[in-house]
Design a protein around this motif. Structure first.
Motif, mmCIF file in Angstrom:
data_model
loop_
_atom_site.group_PDB
_atom_site.id
_atom_site.type_symbol
_atom_site.label_atom_id
_atom_site.label_comp_id
_atom_site.label_asym_id
_atom_site.label_seq_id
_atom_site.Cartn_x
_atom_site.Cartn_y
_atom_site.Cartn_z
ATOM 1 N N ALA A 57 1.094 -1.119 -0.012
ATOM 2 C CA ALA A 57 -0.233 0.106 0.106
ATOM 3 C C ALA A 57 0.925 1.323 0.032
ATOM 4 O O ALA A 57 2.053 1.295 0.615
ATOM 5 C CB ALA A 57 -1.004 -0.087 1.256
ATOM 6 N N GLN A 70 -5.060 7.102 -0.859
ATOM 7 C CA GLN A 70 -4.350 5.854 -0.516
ATOM 8 C C GLN A 70 -4.675 4.965 -1.531
ATOM 9 O O GLN A 70 -5.547 4.608 -2.006
ATOM 10 C CB GLN A 70 -4.906 5.650 0.861
ATOM 11 N N ALA A 72 -4.369 1.005 -2.239
ATOM 12 C CA ALA A 72 -4.390 -0.213 -1.574
ATOM 13 C C ALA A 72 -3.336 -0.944 -2.069
ATOM 14 O O ALA A 72 -2.842 -1.102 -3.373
ATOM 15 C CB ALA A 72 -5.957 -0.862 -1.584
ATOM 16 N N ALA A 73 -2.777 -2.069 -1.239
ATOM 17 C CA ALA A 73 -1.982 -3.137 -1.597
ATOM 18 C C ALA A 73 -2.433 -4.076 -2.362
ATOM 19 O O ALA A 73 -3.685 -4.345 -2.506
ATOM 20 C CB ALA A 73 -1.358 -3.916 -0.292
ATOM 21 N N LYS A 74 -1.866 -4.777 -3.401
ATOM 22 C CA LYS A 74 -2.305 -5.769 -4.235
ATOM 23 C C LYS A 74 -1.031 -6.549 -4.950
ATOM 24 O O LYS A 74 0.026 -6.201 -4.822
ATOM 25 C CB LYS A 74 -3.329 -5.097 -5.427
#
Length: 90
Positions: A57, A70, A72-74
């Motif tokens: 992220a 922000q 998001a992590a992926k």
């Protein structure tokens, strides 16, 4: 080259029908996706390797407003070309 052009080329090179080439290509794509989704890695000697990498992220900026957002992590798919493919392109 798009998917239908690739199917045509595969059928012509392998001497098979376009329907068989389409099935083979779809099978390849489905198996690559399933293997990567399960956390695996696919290596095709001379062609390259597919793997999954985790992208953390992070903060980004909206280019229209400049506001911080922000992200998001992926998980992302990575492809590293093999020596033969790299040599054919360069």
């Amino acid at each position: 080259m798009n998917k239908s052009e690739l199917i045509d080329a595969l059928a012509a090179d392998a001497g098979i029908t376009k329907a068989a080439a389409k099935l083979a290509l779809e099978s390849f794509v489905n198996h690559v996706g399933a293997t990567l989704k399960g956390g695996g890695r696919i290596s095709l000697v001379g062609f390259g390797s597919f793997s999954v990498s985790k992208r953390e992220a992070r903060e980004g900026r909206n280019p229209q407003t400049g506001k911080t957002i922000q992200i998001a992590a992926k998980n992302v798919v990575k492809f590293k070309a093999g020596a033969e493919l790299d040599g054919a392109v360069n």
